[in-house]
Design a protein around this motif. Structure first.
Motif, PDB file in Angstrom:
ATOM      1  N   GLY A   1       0.822  -1.196   0.000  1.00 22.20           N
ATOM      2  CA  GLY A   1       0.000   0.000   0.000  1.00 22.20           C
ATOM      3  C   GLY A   1       0.859   1.250   0.000  1.00 22.20           C
ATOM      4  O   GLY A   1       0.358   2.360   0.017  1.00 22.20           O
TER       5      GLY A   1
ATOM      6  N   ASN B   1      -1.896  -3.101  -4.709  1.00 19.04           N
ATOM      7  CA  ASN B   1      -2.142  -2.795  -3.302  1.00 19.04           C
ATOM      8  C   ASN B   1      -3.143  -3.787  -2.714  1.00 19.04           C
ATOM      9  O   ASN B   1      -3.818  -4.508  -3.450  1.00 19.04           O
ATOM     10  CB  ASN B   1      -2.527  -1.318  -3.095  1.00 19.04           C
TER      11      ASN B   1
ATOM     12  N   ARG C   1      -5.966  -3.570  -1.629  1.00 19.33           N
ATOM     13  CA  ARG C   1      -7.369  -3.360  -1.990  1.00 19.33           C
ATOM     14  C   ARG C   1      -7.651  -3.763  -3.437  1.00 19.33           C
ATOM     15  O   ARG C   1      -8.750  -3.585  -3.932  1.00 19.33           O
ATOM     16  CB  ARG C   1      -7.767  -1.901  -1.757  1.00 19.33           C
TER      17      ARG C   1
ATOM     18  N   GLU D   1      -5.984  -2.637  -6.212  1.00 13.30           N
ATOM     19  CA  GLU D   1      -5.656  -1.637  -7.225  1.00 13.30           C
ATOM     20  C   GLU D   1      -4.238  -1.863  -7.732  1.00 13.30           C
ATOM     21  O   GLU D   1      -3.292  -1.906  -6.944  1.00 13.30           O
ATOM     22  CB  GLU D   1      -5.772  -0.229  -6.641  1.00 13.30           C
TER      23      GLU D   1
ATOM     24  N   PHE E   1     -11.070  -1.624   5.736  1.00 12.87           N
ATOM     25  CA  PHE E   1     -10.913  -2.708   4.767  1.00 12.87           C
ATOM     26  C   PHE E   1     -12.213  -3.501   4.704  1.00 12.87           C
ATOM     27  O   PHE E   1     -12.745  -3.912   5.728  1.00 12.87           O
ATOM     28  CB  PHE E   1      -9.749  -3.599   5.207  1.00 12.87           C
ATOM     29  N   SER E   2     -12.721  -3.713   3.495  1.00  7.35           N
ATOM     30  CA  SER E   2     -14.035  -4.333   3.344  1.00  7.35           C
ATOM     31  C   SER E   2     -13.969  -5.668   2.608  1.00  7.35           C
ATOM     32  O   SER E   2     -12.950  -6.032   2.029  1.00  7.35           O
ATOM     33  CB  SER E   2     -14.958  -3.391   2.571  1.00  7.35           C
TER      34      SER E   2
ATOM     35  N   ASP F   1     -13.084  -5.047  -0.904  1.00  5.07           N
ATOM     36  CA  ASP F   1     -11.640  -4.887  -1.105  1.00  5.07           C
ATOM     37  C   ASP F   1     -10.970  -6.257  -1.215  1.00  5.07           C
ATOM     38  O   ASP F   1     -10.113  -6.473  -2.083  1.00  5.07           O
ATOM     39  CB  ASP F   1     -11.002  -4.118   0.060  1.00  5.07           C
ATOM     40  N   ARG F   2     -11.355  -7.149  -0.331  1.00  6.15           N
ATOM     41  CA  ARG F   2     -10.794  -8.508  -0.332  1.00  6.15           C
ATOM     42  C   ARG F   2     -11.072  -9.193  -1.672  1.00  6.15           C
ATOM     43  O   ARG F   2     -10.189  -9.791  -2.277  1.00  6.15           O
ATOM     44  CB  ARG F   2     -11.395  -9.301   0.818  1.00  6.15           C
TER      45      ARG F   2
ATOM     46  N   SER G   1     -11.824  -7.767  -4.569  1.00  4.29           N
ATOM     47  CA  SER G   1     -11.113  -7.059  -5.628  1.00  4.29           C
ATOM     48  C   SER G   1      -9.648  -7.501  -5.675  1.00  4.29           C
ATOM     49  O   SER G   1      -9.093  -7.748  -6.754  1.00  4.29           O
ATOM     50  CB  SER G   1     -11.210  -5.549  -5.403  1.00  4.29           C
ATOM     51  N   PHE G   2      -9.024  -7.623  -4.501  1.00 10.74           N
ATOM     52  CA  PHE G   2      -7.635  -8.075  -4.445  1.00 10.74           C
ATOM     53  C   PHE G   2      -7.511  -9.489  -5.002  1.00 10.74           C
ATOM     54  O   PHE G   2      -6.648  -9.767  -5.841  1.00 10.74           O
ATOM     55  CB  PHE G   2      -7.086  -8.028  -3.013  1.00 10.74           C
TER      56      PHE G   2
END
Length: 156
Positions: A74, A91, A93, A95, A128-129, A132-133, A135-136
């Protein structure tokens, strides 16, 4: 490809996703932190403890990452440094940092740092949602599948 993780601030759930991915794709994974980390027993997964200090883990990653490696961080300045070496950066999340967008990300980061230094309350990142998990995990899977396709040996 080798996966390097800036592990001091990496969420545990992201580390778990990375452990499973390293096993599934048979890709070496190294977590770098200034504290002891537990890793699952695997010849592909290791943790490196570096001395405490400003950017010591980042410096270790920059020194050892090579073109084609993947760095999970990050930390935008770290992402910029490994991109210069030809590595990829993602990162926690989900991205993906790119050479085309990293300068803008550095500029925004520096501006926010200046605002905080002048006493302006800027707030922190959103918590952190689950999104996000997901998406990663999706972005990681996409990158590793692409790597597998590019390195697959053609059958005769």
């Amino acid at each position: 490809m080798h996966i390097w993780v800036d592990a001091d601030a990496c969420p545990a759930v992201i580390k778990d996703i990375l452990f499973r991915a390293a096993q599934r794709w048979q890709i070496p994974l190294t977590l770098v932190a200034n504290q002891m980390l537990r890793t699952p027993p695997s010849p592909l997964i290791r943790a490196v403890q570096v001395p405490r200090g400003f950017d010591v883990a980042d410096a270790h990653i920059v020194m050892h990452a090579n073109a084609g490696d993947l760095v999970i961080t990050g930390d935008i300045p770290l992402a910029a440094e490994v991109l210069e070496k030809g590595a990829m950066a993602l990162n926690p999340r989900g991205e993906r940092y790119s050479p085309e967008t990293i300068r803008e990300r550095l500029a925004v980061r520096d501006m926010m740092e200046e605002l905080r230094a002048s006493g302006i309350e800027t707030g922190g990142p959103a918590s952190f949602s689950q999104a996000d998990r997901k998406s990663f995990a999706n972005q990681l899977d996409t990158l590793l599948a692409r790597h597998a396709r590019l390195t697959a040996k053609p059958s005769n």
